[in-house]
Structure formats: C-alpha cells, structure tokens
Design a protein around this motif. Structure first.
Motif, mmCIF file in Angstrom:
data_model
loop_
_atom_site.group_PDB
_atom_site.id
_atom_site.type_symbol
_atom_site.label_atom_id
_atom_site.label_comp_id
_atom_site.label_asym_id
_atom_site.label_seq_id
_atom_site.Cartn_x
_atom_site.Cartn_y
_atom_site.Cartn_z
ATOM 1 N N LYS A 1 -4.962 -26.866 29.937
ATOM 2 C CA LYS A 1 -5.534 -27.295 28.665
ATOM 3 C C LYS A 1 -7.048 -27.487 28.800
ATOM 4 C CE LYS A 1 -5.814 -30.778 25.122
ATOM 5 N NZ LYS A 1 -5.141 -31.621 24.133
ATOM 6 N N ALA A 2 -7.469 -28.067 29.917
ATOM 7 C CA ALA A 2 -8.899 -28.304 30.130
ATOM 8 C C ALA A 2 -9.678 -26.992 30.087
ATOM 9 C CB ALA A 2 -9.111 -28.997 31.474
ATOM 10 N N MET A 3 -9.153 -25.969 30.747
ATOM 11 C CA MET A 3 -9.861 -24.686 30.792
ATOM 12 C C MET A 3 -9.812 -23.982 29.445
ATOM 13 S SD MET A 3 -11.021 -24.837 33.716
ATOM 14 C CE MET A 3 -10.696 -26.316 34.682
ATOM 15 N N LEU A 4 -8.632 -24.017 28.820
ATOM 16 C CA LEU A 4 -8.477 -23.343 27.516
ATOM 17 C C LEU A 4 -9.303 -24.018 26.425
ATOM 18 C CD1 LEU A 4 -4.687 -22.717 27.946
ATOM 19 C CD2 LEU A 4 -6.343 -20.893 27.461
ATOM 20 N N SER A 5 -9.748 -25.246 26.685
ATOM 21 C CA SER A 5 -10.579 -25.932 25.688
ATOM 22 C C SER A 5 -12.054 -25.531 25.792
ATOM 23 C CB SER A 5 -10.459 -27.449 25.864
ATOM 24 O OG SER A 5 -11.209 -27.904 26.978
#
Lengths: 358, 358, 358, 358
Positions: free
Chosen positions: B234-238
């Motif tokens: 989620k952190a990267m996709l954000s």
C-alpha cells in the motif's frame, strides 16, 4: 491498530483459527436497510469451500454460517452484523509431527518468534480458512454494490506457465463453467490437466487471478495515501500466498512511453470516457468511471507431499514430512476471495465518498 | 478516515499543494529521545529534489524545511513533530491553457468529478511535490531504524527496456555514484543515454525501483490484514505513478512449483536463516529476519511535450498542449521516496510490535 | 493512535508548543465547497486570546493565523486544511527557576516521567495556548454547522461560589456584552468583582461553562461507545483544567425518580418534541432534535503568585515561586474553546451520519 | 469509525441485541501470553447479571460465555479473542404494545429516526444487556492489569438522596458484603430499603458509582485529546443511563482557590507523591502514580410500571404501558460495568505507553 480489522466506515473484523470452535467476523458500519440475502452469502462461501472439485483440496468442510446480530427480518439495522462459521472438521488430529518443527515457507517460525506461542493445529490463524470470513463479509458488500450497478468479476488468468492472452478482454460469462474458473474453455482444460499432473507428483504450482470491476462510479478513492488502487493492492496482498499486485498497465508500463500510455479523453454520447485504459480505471488514485482491472500473483502452496529439510524449535536439523490433503493450486478457490476483498474496498470508499462534499 | 495520514502509531499526516504557500507534515507518535539530525533530513530531501541532474526536471526548487514543533535541542520530545517546506517557486503562472482542460492520464478529471473544484496550479495536491513531505518524515523514521540496525536501500533496476539482471543481488555502494541511481555503472550509462534520448523527443518513459531492507528483526507485521508486505505494498502504491508491486519471488512465483519455491530453514552459527529467499524476508505476513526485497513499477510521466486530444470540462473536444519542465523518467528521483515509505512502514510495525507480548 | 488527532471523518490534528515557532493544525476530511471565512476564524481566536480584558492574563499575544493549504479562492477543496499560528512572544525568557522543579498541579512531573524529557518554556505542549488551534478548527466546523442551522452557544454559569440559576434557560444575546461572558449582567458584575479580588490576592479560582446547542438534527451519535454525549464529554474533558462534565439532568438525576425524569413525547404542529428535556437533547446516545445542553467544570488555574512547597527532579524539597502573568480564572476565555470542541464533535457526527443508510 | 469498537491497541468490538441469538465481542490486540481465567470472567459476569438480588430486575438470565478463538490451553496467543454469550431468554414475547410506540426517554424515537428501522424486542442494541460484553472484555483487561499491580474498585456512593460522605476515602473490603455494593453497611441498608420502597411504587431512582484505581504507574495518558481522564470520561459516559462524570475534585473544584486546590509534591521514602489529591491521580492528562478516582452519575431507569403519555410512529398521541421486570435502580449492577470500562481504558494506555520512548 486494526491488525484484524479492514476498512474505515464499512469495518470488517475477523477472528478464529483453523481447528478451534470456528471462525467469524463482525461488520461494523454496514448501512441500515440492506437486504441480507443468506442464499447469496452461502453461494459465495460455496465457491471458496474445499472439496468442490478434483483440482482443490479434498478436505470435506461444510461452511454453514449463522448470522448472530445486526439484522431484522433479513434487513440490516445499522448495528454490528456478526457472522459465525463453526468448524465442523474438529476431530483432534495428530500434529505431533509438526508441533516442534518449522515448516518451510509456512508461518510457523515467524508466529513463534513474534508471539512466543502458536496454535499448531491446522496452522491456526494463518490457515487459509480465515478467508471464508472475508468471503462472507464480501458477499454483503457485493449486495450493496449491486444496487449501485457495480459488478466485480475475477477469474484465473494463469496457472504455472499456462497463461491467458489479453487478460482484461475476456467473456466472463463462462468463468463458472469450468472448475478452474478460467473464461477460455480451451486454456481452462490445459490448466486443469496441468494441475492434476502437479497434484500427482505431490507438488503445487502458482497462479494468477485477474479482476475486472465495471459500473464503478467516478470519484471513489483518495488523492494521497488512500488511493483506490493502493487500498485494492493492500487488500489483495493481505490474502494468503499473494506475492504481487498490478493494475491497469501494471509492470508492462515500465517499458512504455508516455505518448503511448496516456489515455485520451473522449465524449461518447455525453459521457466522458477514455479511448484506452492503461490507467486501469483509476487516475490520481480516484476512479474515473472506466473498468477497474488488476492482476494478483499467487505463489505455489507451501504444503507439498514431499520430505523437506528444515530445523526444529531448538534449531536442530529436522525433516518436515508433507502429509495430508492440500490444494495443488490455490487460484481456483482464490477467485471469490479476490472478489470479496475488492468488494470490501469499493463499498468502503463508496460510503467514504458520501461525506466528501457539503 | 486517514486519507492524508499514514501509520498506526508513527502517524504521518501531510498537507499542501504544489503552488500554495508550501507543503508539510505532522508526525504524531514519534517516540521521545530520538536525535533529529537536520542535515540528514536535508540530504534526503536533496536526493528527491528537482534540478539535481540533466535527466530530471530542470525546475529549480530549493527544499528548505523548518521544524516547527516536537523537538528540544535536536531531540524529539514525544509531542507532534511538525515540518514545513515553503514553496519558493510561487510566481503566478499562466494556467489558463489547462484551467478548463482535462489532461490525459492526469488527476484533473477525477478531482473535478469528486470534489467539484480543483486547484489547477501545478496539479495542486496531485503534484509529486507532496512526496517531499514523505521523504522528510521517512528521514526521521530512518534515524530510528538505524539505531536498531535496519538498513533500507533502493535503486533503479529498469528504465524502459533496459533492465538489471539479478535484481536483488547487487552491490549497493555504487548507487549514488551515477545520476540514475543504478548500482551497475554500465547499465546506468545505458539508462542515462536512453532517458536523454526520450527527453529530446519530448516524451517520457517508465521505470522500476527495487528495494532491499537488511537487518530487519523477525516478528514485524501482523497475520491477517496488516501483513508486512501488504502495508509495504500500500505504501508503494500510494506513490504517484506506481502501477505495480511485488515482493520476493513476486509475479515469477506464478510459474514456480512449491518444491522449488519453498525456503528451507537452516541453522547457521546458531541463527535460523533460510537457504533461499523466495519469501522475500516475510512469511505469513511477518518478517523472518532475512532481507526484505521488493520491486515497484512506475508508469511513464503523463506530462509530455506533445499536443494530445482530450476534452474540456464541458465535454467538448480540446487539445492539451504539453508545455513546461517535467521529468522524462521519474525513477531516479523516486528512489528516496520508495526508501522513505518503506521506512514509515517498518518504524510503525517496529513500534506496534512493542505491545504484542505482556 | 490519535493522541493529537480528534475526530473520525472531520479529523483535526494539532501541534506546537507555547514558546516554539508556533502552533497549528491540520484538518483532514473537511468537505469540499465550504466557504472559509477568515474574518470569522480571527474573531473566534480573538474571543480566546490573552489580554482581552482586565480579568484575564495580561500577556499580550497576537494570534494571527495563516492558512497554508486546502483552500482555493476562500473555498475548501477537500484537501487538508493546514493553519499555522506563529508565536509572537518568543523572546527567550528565564525559566531556570522552574527548569528543575515540579510545579504543583502542573504537568511538569508527569511529562518528565512519561517522556524523560520536557519542554519547560511556557509549559511546552501542556500550555493552554494549544487550545488556540482547537478554536481555529472549531471555527471552520461552525461554518459548516451554520449552514444546516446548528447554533452552539456557551457562557460562564459559575465562578467560585457565584452561580447562575436555571443554567439552561438563559437569554444568550447578552453573553458577549460583558468581559466574563455571563448572560445575566448582575451576576456577571459579581463574577468580575470576585475575579478581580482573587487576582489581587495572587490567587486563582475555578468556574463553570454551560453550553447550549440548538438546531441539531435528530439522528447524530452512535448507540454504543460513540454516544453523542460520550464524544462531547471526551471533547470537554480534553480541555486543560476541566474536571467534570454533565449533560441534561446531569448529577442532579441521581436524586430523581424515573416518573419525574422521563421526557414525554408530544406532537407540536407535526413535529415530535419532548415536554421536558432532562435527556439534554440526547437519547440512547443519539440526538433527538431538542436542545443539547451540558455543563463543564474548570478547576482553578495552577499558576498562582505565591511560593509553594514542592520537590525538584532529584526529589529534594524545593520551593516553586509563582511569577509572571496568568489567568486568575480560566472560564471567560474557555467559552470559545468549549464551543469549538462541541462544534468538532457535531460536524464529525454530522458527516458520519451521511453513510448510515443505503 | 469505531462506533462499536473501543480502544486503540487493546481494541474491543461488541455486537448483539437483547433478544437475538446472543451478544458477544472480539478483543483485537490482546498481548500474547495472558492467562485467560474463565472462572474470573464468569465471576465478573455474575456480578452484573440480572436476578442476583431483590433490588435488581427479577429477569432470570444465565450468562454463560464461550471463548471461540484466540487462546491455547487457557493462554492468549495474540490473535483475536472472540467471546459469545448466547441469549437464553429468547421465548418470543409480545412486543406489539410498544412496536409502534416511542417510549419516553428510551432510544425508540432516536433509533427509528436515525436508521429508519429498529429492533423492538427488548430494546435491541440499546439494551443494557450489551454491557455484559464489556464486562467480559474488562475481565481480561483486569487480568493484565493485576500483573502490574493495578487495582480497580468501584462502589455505590449514592442512591437518590442517600449519599456516602468522603466518597474517595472508604474501606473497600466490605463492598461485596451487601447487595447494593456500598462500602458502608449502615448507608447500604438505607439504600436497600429505599430502592425496595421505590420498586413497590413501580418507579425507579438514580444513583452514583465511585471508582478508585490504585497502583497505576505514572505516565499513562496523553497530553492533548487522549488525556487519561478524557478517555475514562468517554468510557463512563458510553455506559447506558450515565449523565455525568467528574474526577478528583470534580465539580467541587469550581468553588475552590488555586492555593487550596494545588497538590504539593513531597518525597516519601524516595517516592514522589502529592500531599493532597485534588488532581485525582492525573495531571496534564497523564497519571502521576497517586490513586485515580472519579464519580459516575446514573439517571433513573426509564422503564417504569406506570402509564405514560407519548406519541406513536405516526405522531399520534399514545400511552406507553410500563410492563415487565426492570431494575428499580441501576447502580448495584453498574459497579462491575464501571470497573470493566476503566480497565479497558487503563490496559489500552498501558500498552500505548510501551512505544512512547525509543
């Protein structure tokens, strides 16, 4: 710290171990007035359940659920909906052979290290059985989404080296016609044959599930951390055995130029759409009304019917003996789980979006 | 609903638009007693800033930050740390050419549809400038992680068709020796040449960033929804322009057999490790002490110096003229952003793990 | 863990110390389209600011705020609204006299014990100055509530032994006509005289603030933990110096019989109301459309101009010398703070209520 | 939006209606290694259960609970602990007499207005039966707190006009010696006689519960919104029928001078304590190691055996007939509920405090 809770408004909390009394969930934040169709929930659970075909685990588990609260005459009241799924397959088994062993690529070592204690039977909380609770919650989310025209469809797009072409361009009516849940009957048969072959060898194989969401209104998602695809990604990556997530052009976009990747807007009969959909229905983290599509990569199941070198809790060399029934390939049963998690993300953002304007 | 907040205990909330007064963040939950090294924070911001080399946007932006609260004599006090980064480049520009236009694959259309209003200047909140706040917060997270021996290193592993082999097996000392941040000097030069070529054509190209985390203690992460790799995903996709995430064996695992994918445990000098690391350092959602590794796919930047067909706010056909300075490829500047987001996830789970046992 | 964040959808995070660079806040979740009237925000801050009359601290502090993000042409865009209030009164003072001393009934001892470090200057984070950030956020909440007809009015109902009768039945137009903010001019003068007398003696005195909310639609609040009065209670108890909260019949209800306490429903011109309002406008944790009313008890300010016995950080007997300017009674300046916190609770539940039905 | 969840790390989510299949809860975030003593949980539930004496409702309800997950051989595993309490008293009753009626000072009108639907049987979710789930969760919290020396003791300090003197200075050993749970046997008998008298008249009466917490380590709580007393206040105000909360000097502080209210620090045998405790064990929102004490005001139960004027769902005048068994005074059974909610607040802040320093 919502380690076992998912969602901001439509909040699902799951509990339960593989061989305890049962598993279950609470939905806090389900709007009042939703018709809770028990037949539909059961049908979704049946799509996930073991023993449904020759290419999945032959474990026989009935997954009969009980709605314990939150409904009145089949309609949600706005209070927490609690669902319990008793474990029917509780006969005490012999787990001594793994009691003290860390099975390769299982959660044995990490659970023991984190908590100092672990429930060995059936993998306890790490069992894929937990996903049944997600499917039940997702079924209720789907009932809400249906009423606003959102349709979520997942299917198997790859098993081992056997892969569908044109992942996002498929006739989805035929998915449930075969036991592997692949829309192309020819590819489906190849997948089935390959899984049977892998199964005979006591081995397992990975696979990929593709999901397409149509009818999603524009405006769902948030600009920064809670981008719609970021929440979808977390949802998918939280499913057991998932190793990767990509949406729209995904990893292929790495090779592309901006001039070929950009999706031009056009006005079709008064509706603004894009000519191409490399964006996968999401721009700036927010749905744009086009189909949302993504792929989810599943690793091969760790349980294999072979002896593997490992260590025991004392760090001594040991051998893990693969016994028992297992899934040779997880993706056929993963299809409803992917749909369920996608439904949880969408219904949550649908409700979140209600307070975005005065 | 933490749309602009990230983390459960170490909570980062960011704010600010590209051409407003500035951007910034609050860290709520930073432990007391952390030495806040401003030089290190500035150094991290400088790795991300525009104009640092010929292959990134030539916009000149100084990113000088001000710590407004939460520290005493350079040490955190346990109260909220607020950091402000003024916008230096605020000269009123002419945005009339896009005021009423939905640029292809930008957030223009989705923001307008969701909020009924949008800040056109520089893309407002959708500007990649927001990531400077993440880098500043991530720098503080890194300072905490350093003290427990956690090292986070990201690098460029692919630009367009030019790709590193053996993604996770690289000598990372050389990463900062070249402007594209690729550990292999030969491949690095090919990437730089290709980016310059793409830039000349007024186009953009995608790329991939690989991240390796060493020294992570076992036990970080949670079994179900907050799996460590799910939160990393989620952190990267954000991050703006990210289209995909995979960890460990990732999408390659789809083709693998369980017998080849499983990581055997071995005891090396009293430490339990795995012989292979297809698990990418995470099993059952929890770190196992092995290196954590993952790949992040970035699409080509949407802003190109070419005229593109689109529609205006009224749905009339229109042309978007690509003007101004932009990044031909985002990955060189994305490296510190990927590291920062990984640091936020790890420090949060490190703190969460403190309450897991009585 | 939102230690410095308040609210679920309309989320306010505050930061800053008394003598640092300044204080401020971020509102995440403010709907788009709200007209942010800066004059109104300033007017609310001025009602709270020091030096406004002879009965409050004579410290001269200008509280000029800067909106750093989240608005466009004076209208909220749906992105985080960041407000900064610089500290104007930063001249380095001599705090040596308390550096090593734990002042009686201050936060000195508990902060030092919890964090192992504390910002002595002006009390750091424990300073009442933090409440200016709440007032600024509350002003924006009020702007939203005004448009749906919700009116929040607080006033001073008691100072020391001087008490208003019929707390909830007052003409509120006259509140701002006197410096103590009591609606009854005669009682107000008695309060003012008493506060001046207390001030001369270098002492302080407690007081009570009463709040009445009219125009609140029925349906706000939640049945179990997030009862509307529970959230109001937490909001009030989180204000410095507050020792008690009661709503409706409050502590008086302890002496009452059900037959006299129950509020009968009646139909007045098609509107269902209650004949009495012992419920204080809230039944089962949910607003019923009647006026919401509650009382907030404030203890006397701990800073007095007298020498007090205490201990130092080493546990040695010591004397705390009361110097400097302080409020002899906090309630006149607490009135806008009580209103602001009530506004934050109501606007949050107003937005939460939008997703309660399909 | 945790409407049915309480706590940040030790998170309790409750569900269930009065006359459905049962009620229950999930604890997410209970540390691993806690010995879950079922006998203690049952004993706590028995202190709350109906029919335990002549002064409470004569409803006969067995409250036998089932732990469905999260433990192994009586020890918590760190996974969610789910507890279910079946409803034994489910015989379909005749609720037609209130089906369409809004009972005075009940949640009938507000639930109907908020959700558009309500579960009439036994008040559904608004039934005090929900508090049994809190008591079960609180029992587990108490088991954790016991091991760090925290003792929570509540008792009845007032019934109607009959009031204990020196509320916070009582010998608590005798509390459970009488059915009203008042430490003073003489006052206790007066309370019992008065409650019986009220009961005979078909009426109800209010009361007050006082709680004292000893052995709480200094440092629990947070400086701003999550002040320890603010979270205690919300916890108490979330209990059915509670109208007010005060801690330490409470409302009495309104009349006091700073010079008499301030608690001087003294060093007693190397331990820093305060000579007086007007602070109620909490300073600046953080525990200071002194006893924490507070009072909770309960209104008279709304259900009375008298006919009351009201309106029906159509707004027509109607009469509510008070039938059935009810509590003439709620405080004797509220004692364990107050303790349970206090335990949930303390254990949560105890766990939160573990990450406050590096």
């Amino acid at each position: 710290m919502a380690a076992n809770t998912f969602g901001e408004i439509f909040r699902v909390t799951t509990f339960g171990e593989s061989h305890g009394k049962g598993i279950g969930l609470i939905i806090d934040g389900c709007p009042a007035g939703v018709r809770i169709e028990e037949n539909f929930i059961q049908a979704e659970l049946d799509r996930r359940k073991p023993g449904q075909s020759k290419i999945v685990t032959q474990r026989k588990e009935e997954e009969n659920f009980i709605i314990q609260s939150g409904t009145l005459n089949g309609v949600s009241t706005g209070t927490p909906i609690s669902i319990f799924i008793p474990n029917t397959d509780q006969k005490s088994k012999d787990y001594n052979h793994i009691q003290n062993i860390f099975r390769p690529s299982h959660a044995d070592y990490t659970y023991q290290t984190k908590y100092g204690i672990r429930d060995v039977a059936g993998g306890g909380r790490s069992s894929a059985r937990e996903t049944a609770a997600r499917v039940a919650a997702g079924a209720i989310a789907k009932l809400i989404l249906q009423d606003v025209g959102v349709k979520i469809t997942a299917y198997v797009s790859q098993v081992g080296h056997i892969r569908l072409q044109h992942l996002y361009d498929q006739h989805t009516e035929t998915i449930e016609d075969n036991i592997v849940r692949c829309p192309d009957p020819v590819i489906a048969q190849q997948m089935i044959d390959f899984i049977m072959e892998v199964k005979k060898s006591g081995d397992t194989v990975g696979g990929m599930v593709t999901c397409i969401i149509t009818g999603c209104p524009p405006g769902l998602g948030a600009p920064v951390f809670d981008k719609l695809h970021a929440d979808l990604g977390k949802a998918m990556l939280s499913i057991n055995a998932v190793k990767g997530f990509e949406y729209g052009s995904g990893f292929e976009s790495v090779r592309m130029k901006g001039s070929e990747h950009n999706d031009s807007f056009v006005n079709v009969d008064g509706k603004i759409v894009t000519e191409t959909n490399h964006s996968g229905g999401i721009q700036g983290g927010i749905s744009n009304g086009m189909p949302i599509n993504f792929n989810v990569a599943f690793k091969p199941v760790a349980t294999i019917v072979q002896s593997q070198d490992t260590v025991d809790a004392q760090g001594n060399a040991a051998v893990a003996d693969g016994k028992g029934r297992h899934d040779p390939c997880v993706v056929p049963r993963a299809v409803p789980i992917v749909e369920a998690m996608a439904a949880l993300v969408l219904v949550d953002h649908l409700l979140r979006n209600k307070s975005v304007r005065v």
